[in-house]
Design a protein around this motif. Structure first.
Motif, mmCIF file in Angstrom:
data_model
loop_
_atom_site.group_PDB
_atom_site.id
_atom_site.type_symbol
_atom_site.label_atom_id
_atom_site.label_comp_id
_atom_site.label_asym_id
_atom_site.label_seq_id
_atom_site.Cartn_x
_atom_site.Cartn_y
_atom_site.Cartn_z
ATOM 1 N N GLN A 1 17.013 3.508 17.574
ATOM 2 C CA GLN A 1 16.622 3.836 16.207
ATOM 3 C C GLN A 1 15.162 3.491 15.971
ATOM 4 O O GLN A 1 14.598 2.613 16.602
ATOM 5 C CB GLN A 1 17.473 3.053 15.194
ATOM 6 N N VAL A 2 14.563 4.222 15.041
ATOM 7 C CA VAL A 2 13.167 4.019 14.688
ATOM 8 C C VAL A 2 13.080 3.801 13.189
ATOM 9 O O VAL A 2 13.744 4.495 12.409
ATOM 10 C CB VAL A 2 12.316 5.235 15.099
ATOM 11 N N GLN A 3 12.287 2.839 12.796
ATOM 12 C CA GLN A 3 12.062 2.569 11.383
ATOM 13 C C GLN A 3 10.600 2.902 11.051
ATOM 14 O O GLN A 3 9.698 2.628 11.833
ATOM 15 C CB GLN A 3 12.335 1.098 11.049
ATOM 16 N N LEU A 4 10.423 3.471 9.875
ATOM 17 C CA LEU A 4 9.090 3.799 9.379
ATOM 18 C C LEU A 4 8.845 3.029 8.099
ATOM 19 O O LEU A 4 9.682 3.068 7.185
ATOM 20 C CB LEU A 4 8.958 5.295 9.107
ATOM 21 N N VAL A 5 7.725 2.346 8.029
ATOM 22 C CA VAL A 5 7.366 1.597 6.840
ATOM 23 C C VAL A 5 6.043 2.122 6.307
ATOM 24 O O VAL A 5 5.015 2.038 6.985
ATOM 25 C CB VAL A 5 7.266 0.089 7.132
ATOM 26 N N GLU A 6 6.093 2.645 5.110
ATOM 27 C CA GLU A 6 4.906 3.204 4.476
ATOM 28 C C GLU A 6 4.283 2.182 3.529
ATOM 29 O O GLU A 6 4.992 1.350 2.943
ATOM 30 C CB GLU A 6 5.268 4.461 3.693
ATOM 31 N N SER A 7 2.987 2.302 3.340
ATOM 32 C CA SER A 7 2.295 1.451 2.384
ATOM 33 C C SER A 7 1.064 2.173 1.882
ATOM 34 O O SER A 7 0.594 3.135 2.515
ATOM 35 C CB SER A 7 1.901 0.115 3.024
ATOM 36 N N GLY A 8 0.557 1.714 0.755
ATOM 37 C CA GLY A 8 -0.695 2.230 0.234
ATOM 38 C C GLY A 8 -0.591 3.092 -1.003
ATOM 39 O O GLY A 8 -1.603 3.548 -1.529
ATOM 40 N N GLY A 9 0.598 3.334 -1.505
ATOM 41 C CA GLY A 9 0.728 4.178 -2.677
ATOM 42 C C GLY A 9 0.340 3.456 -3.952
ATOM 43 O O GLY A 9 0.047 2.256 -3.942
ATOM 44 N N GLY A 10 0.318 4.202 -5.034
ATOM 45 C CA GLY A 10 0.023 3.593 -6.321
ATOM 46 C C GLY A 10 -0.637 4.551 -7.281
ATOM 47 O O GLY A 10 -0.588 5.763 -7.110
ATOM 48 N N LEU A 11 -1.251 3.967 -8.303
ATOM 49 C CA LEU A 11 -1.926 4.719 -9.356
ATOM 50 C C LEU A 11 -3.424 4.714 -9.089
ATOM 51 O O LEU A 11 -4.002 3.658 -8.824
ATOM 52 C CB LEU A 11 -1.623 4.092 -10.710
ATOM 53 N N VAL A 12 -4.031 5.883 -9.164
ATOM 54 C CA VAL A 12 -5.462 5.999 -8.915
ATOM 55 C C VAL A 12 -6.052 7.017 -9.890
ATOM 56 O O VAL A 12 -5.362 7.965 -10.292
ATOM 57 C CB VAL A 12 -5.726 6.401 -7.447
ATOM 58 N N GLN A 13 -7.289 6.825 -10.255
ATOM 59 C CA GLN A 13 -7.953 7.760 -11.159
ATOM 60 C C GLN A 13 -8.430 8.991 -10.406
ATOM 61 O O GLN A 13 -8.722 8.929 -9.197
ATOM 62 C CB GLN A 13 -9.137 7.086 -11.835
ATOM 63 N N ALA A 14 -8.525 10.079 -11.110
ATOM 64 C CA ALA A 14 -9.052 11.309 -10.517
ATOM 65 C C ALA A 14 -10.441 11.039 -9.949
ATOM 66 O O ALA A 14 -11.258 10.359 -10.577
ATOM 67 C CB ALA A 14 -9.105 12.416 -11.560
ATOM 68 N N GLY A 15 -10.662 11.586 -8.763
ATOM 69 C CA GLY A 15 -11.919 11.344 -8.068
ATOM 70 C C GLY A 15 -11.902 10.139 -7.155
ATOM 71 O O GLY A 15 -12.829 9.946 -6.364
ATOM 72 N N GLY A 16 -10.873 9.348 -7.276
ATOM 73 C CA GLY A 16 -10.764 8.135 -6.473
ATOM 74 C C GLY A 16 -10.189 8.387 -5.092
ATOM 75 O O GLY A 16 -9.928 9.530 -4.693
ATOM 76 N N SER A 17 -9.995 7.294 -4.374
ATOM 77 C CA SER A 17 -9.511 7.367 -3.006
ATOM 78 C C SER A 17 -8.373 6.380 -2.788
ATOM 79 O O SER A 17 -8.273 5.362 -3.481
ATOM 80 C CB SER A 17 -10.640 7.027 -2.015
ATOM 81 N N VAL A 18 -7.552 6.703 -1.809
ATOM 82 C CA VAL A 18 -6.478 5.797 -1.407
ATOM 83 C C VAL A 18 -6.150 6.103 0.038
ATOM 84 O O VAL A 18 -6.344 7.230 0.498
ATOM 85 C CB VAL A 18 -5.232 5.964 -2.315
ATOM 86 N N ARG A 19 -5.677 5.093 0.761
ATOM 87 C CA ARG A 19 -5.274 5.302 2.150
ATOM 88 C C ARG A 19 -3.811 4.919 2.321
ATOM 89 O O ARG A 19 -3.418 3.792 1.977
ATOM 90 C CB ARG A 19 -6.129 4.499 3.122
ATOM 91 N N LEU A 20 -3.056 5.843 2.835
ATOM 92 C CA LEU A 20 -1.660 5.582 3.149
ATOM 93 C C LEU A 20 -1.528 5.199 4.618
ATOM 94 O O LEU A 20 -2.262 5.708 5.464
ATOM 95 C CB LEU A 20 -0.802 6.815 2.879
ATOM 96 N N SER A 21 -0.583 4.312 4.877
ATOM 97 C CA SER A 21 -0.278 3.920 6.252
ATOM 98 C C SER A 21 1.211 4.059 6.483
ATOM 99 O O SER A 21 2.018 3.885 5.558
ATOM 100 C CB SER A 21 -0.684 2.463 6.507
ATOM 101 N N CYS A 22 1.571 4.358 7.708
ATOM 102 C CA CYS A 22 2.977 4.454 8.082
ATOM 103 C C CYS A 22 3.120 3.896 9.491
ATOM 104 O O CYS A 22 2.582 4.465 10.440
ATOM 105 C CB CYS A 22 3.457 5.894 8.024
ATOM 106 N N ALA A 23 3.816 2.780 9.587
ATOM 107 C CA ALA A 23 3.995 2.120 10.878
ATOM 108 C C ALA A 23 5.409 2.356 11.394
ATOM 109 O O ALA A 23 6.379 2.122 10.667
ATOM 110 C CB ALA A 23 3.729 0.628 10.748
ATOM 111 N N ALA A 24 5.496 2.789 12.627
ATOM 112 C CA ALA A 24 6.787 3.035 13.257
ATOM 113 C C ALA A 24 7.142 1.875 14.185
ATOM 114 O O ALA A 24 6.270 1.335 14.880
ATOM 115 C CB ALA A 24 6.754 4.328 14.046
ATOM 116 N N SER A 25 8.405 1.513 14.176
ATOM 117 C CA SER A 25 8.867 0.447 15.052
ATOM 118 C C SER A 25 10.274 0.759 15.531
ATOM 119 O O SER A 25 10.971 1.581 14.955
ATOM 120 C CB SER A 25 8.844 -0.905 14.346
ATOM 121 N N GLY A 26 10.687 0.072 16.600
ATOM 122 C CA GLY A 26 12.023 0.292 17.130
ATOM 123 C C GLY A 26 11.961 0.826 18.548
ATOM 124 O O GLY A 26 11.055 0.520 19.304
ATOM 125 N N SER A 27 12.939 1.658 18.854
ATOM 126 C CA SER A 27 13.061 2.196 20.206
ATOM 127 C C SER A 27 12.148 3.409 20.358
ATOM 128 O O SER A 27 12.531 4.539 20.097
ATOM 129 C CB SER A 27 14.515 2.587 20.481
#
Length: 120
Positions: free
Chosen positions: A1-27
């Motif tokens: 099995q593989v697990q995916l953990v996402e991070s980086g979401g949220g509220l941001v103003q128009a014109g702004g920036s954000v970075r999402l991450s997704c780390a996979a672990s397991g087999s």
């Protein structure tokens, strides 16, 4: 099995920036394709960007020039750098990976989703 953990979401103003991450672990023998999808309320899930194991990328027309997908194979992690965000980018963003086994099978996995809300 593989697990995916996402991070980086949220509220941001128009014109702004954000970075999402997704780390996979397991087999994990090898991760082939990695991608990000979005799903806006009342709409179907759609591809935002994808990246192959060799680094070839593909983007939806709506995000070209604003979003960048990348991956760190040593960390089994995929990133989505989102710049110049617009209110219409508001959605739940899902990580998606295709994992290959040593005997040649492939399995697909989805992350739990992370909300991005862009305020005007």
């Amino acid at each position: 099995q593989v697990q995916l953990v996402e991070s980086g979401g949220g509220l941001v103003q128009a014109g702004g920036s954000v970075r999402l991450s997704c780390a996979a672990s397991g087999s994990i023998f090898r991760i082939n394709r990695m991608a990000w999808y979005l799903q806006a309320p009342g709409k179907q899930r759609e591809l935002v960007a994808s990246i192959t194991s060799g680094g070839r990328t593909n983007y939806a027309d709506s995000v070209k020039g604003r979003f960048t997908i990348s991956r760190d194979n040593a960390k089994n992690t995929v990133y989505l750098q989102m710049n110049s965000l617009k209110p219409e980018d508001t959605a739940v963003y899902f990580c998606y990976v295709i994992v290959a086994t040593a005997n040649g099978y492939e399995f697909q996995y989805w992350g739990q989703g992370t909300q991005i809300t862009v305020s005007s």
